[in-house]
Scaffold this motif. Structure first.
Motif, short mmCIF file in Angstrom:
data_model
loop_
_atom_site.label_atom_id
_atom_site.label_comp_id
_atom_site.label_asym_id
_atom_site.label_seq_id
_atom_site.Cartn_x
_atom_site.Cartn_y
_atom_site.Cartn_z
N CYS A 129 41.41 6.52 72.10
CA CYS A 129 41.29 7.80 71.39
C CYS A 129 39.93 7.86 70.70
CB CYS A 129 42.40 7.97 70.36
SG CYS A 129 44.05 7.96 71.02
N PRO A 130 38.83 7.73 71.44
CA PRO A 130 37.53 7.70 70.77
C PRO A 130 37.20 9.03 70.12
CG PRO A 130 37.24 7.88 73.12
CD PRO A 130 38.71 7.70 72.89
N LEU A 131 36.50 8.96 69.01
CA LEU A 131 36.07 10.17 68.31
C LEU A 131 34.73 10.61 68.87
CD1 LEU A 131 36.98 9.20 64.67
CD2 LEU A 131 38.25 10.69 66.19
N THR A 132 34.58 11.90 69.07
CA THR A 132 33.33 12.41 69.62
C THR A 132 32.42 12.98 68.54
OG1 THR A 132 34.38 14.54 70.03
CG2 THR A 132 34.38 12.93 71.84
N SER A 133 32.96 13.25 67.36
CA SER A 133 32.14 13.81 66.29
C SER A 133 31.78 12.73 65.28
CB SER A 133 32.90 14.95 65.59
OG SER A 133 34.08 14.45 65.00
N ALA A 134 30.74 12.99 64.50
CA ALA A 134 30.29 12.06 63.47
C ALA A 134 31.30 12.03 62.33
CB ALA A 134 28.93 12.48 62.95
N THR B 17 35.26 2.57 57.81
CA THR B 17 35.15 3.64 58.80
C THR B 17 34.80 3.07 60.17
OG1 THR B 17 34.48 5.19 57.08
CG2 THR B 17 33.96 5.80 59.34
N SER B 18 33.88 2.13 60.21
CA SER B 18 33.52 1.49 61.48
C SER B 18 34.72 0.80 62.10
CB SER B 18 32.40 0.48 61.28
OG SER B 18 31.24 1.12 60.85
N TRP B 19 35.51 0.14 61.28
CA TRP B 19 36.71 -0.52 61.78
C TRP B 19 37.69 0.49 62.35
CZ3 TRP B 19 41.90 -0.37 60.45
CH2 TRP B 19 42.70 -1.34 61.04
N VAL B 20 37.91 1.61 61.65
CA VAL B 20 38.84 2.64 62.13
C VAL B 20 38.34 3.24 63.44
CG1 VAL B 20 39.76 4.95 61.62
CG2 VAL B 20 39.80 3.19 59.87
N ARG B 21 37.04 3.53 63.52
CA ARG B 21 36.48 4.11 64.76
C ARG B 21 36.65 3.14 65.93
NH1 ARG B 21 33.39 8.79 64.08
NH2 ARG B 21 32.46 8.48 66.12
N ASN B 22 36.40 1.84 65.70
CA ASN B 22 36.58 0.86 66.77
C ASN B 22 38.05 0.73 67.17
OD1 ASN B 22 33.87 0.24 67.06
ND2 ASN B 22 33.95 -1.39 65.53
N LEU B 23 38.94 0.77 66.19
CA LEU B 23 40.38 0.72 66.49
C LEU B 23 40.79 1.92 67.35
CD1 LEU B 23 43.17 -0.58 66.09
CD2 LEU B 23 43.39 0.82 64.02
N LEU B 24 40.32 3.11 66.99
CA LEU B 24 40.66 4.30 67.78
C LEU B 24 40.10 4.20 69.19
CD1 LEU B 24 40.17 7.06 65.08
CD2 LEU B 24 42.31 6.35 66.13
#
Length: 185
Positions: free
Chosen positions: A165-170, A153-160
């Motif tokens: 396309c950063p995610l704003t929600s948890a 999940t951390s890898w996917v969030r960093n890739l986004l």
């Protein structure tokens, strides 16, 4: 087996493959079919775990392994219309599912874990793995499974974030059959 009748399930429910029983008469046929299933996993990832289980016994297969291999082959013709679909949607939430089975592999007593990561309605990543070490309890096995899905999940969030396309929600993490979600930053 081009005219075989399709089977409804990939593997028998609750079946555990062991290394006991009469050995396969034609080792070359078994290894050839198992190798073919390995290549088929590139286009049909849903058979990956079952094919991996068959390949674990490639050195000394028993008749029960050949039976399981044939069941996979019977399953494939009934799945020609299955596919992974990606839908156009704005990526608003990252949801992960994780589960582990402690000492589920009877010969080594190791545990298996699996996870999948969804961005909106789209499946981004999944994994199912037999761990190299054994755990002392189901809690430890589940903890290791959660740790692995959180690394993904951390890898996917960093890739986004790198793709602007950063995610704003948890991130929502669902564990096995437990309906209570975890939230990860």
């Amino acid at each position: 087996m081009p005219t075989c009748h399709p089977c409804r399930t990939l593997v028998e429910a609750g079946a555990k493959l062991t290394s006991h029983g009469p050995t396969v008469k034609d080792l070359t046929l078994y290894r050839s079919l198992a190798g073919t299933l390995q290549y088929l996993t590139f286009t049909r990832p849903y058979i990956s775990y079952a094919a991996q289980q068959i390949c674990l016994f490639m050195h000394d297969p028993c008749e029960q392994h050949m039976h399981a291999l044939k069941q996979i082959i019977h399953y494939i013709p009934g799945t020609t219309d299955l596919s992974l679909n990606l839908y156009a949607s704005s990526p608003t939430t990252l949801v992960t599912y994780s589960d582990a089975e402690w000492a589920g592999y009877p010969t080594t007593r190791r545990f298996t874990y699996g996870y999948c990561v969804f961005l909106g309605n789209n499946l981004l990543s999944w994994s199912s793995k037999l761990q190299l070490t054994s755990s002392r309890s189901i809690a430890e096995a589940k903890y290791r499974g959660v740790a692995n899905v959180m690394a993904e999940t951390s890898w996917v969030r960093n890739l986004l974030q790198e793709l602007h396309c950063p995610l704003t929600s948890a991130t929502l993490l669902m564990r096995g059959t437990d309906p209570t979600p975890f939230y990860a930053p």
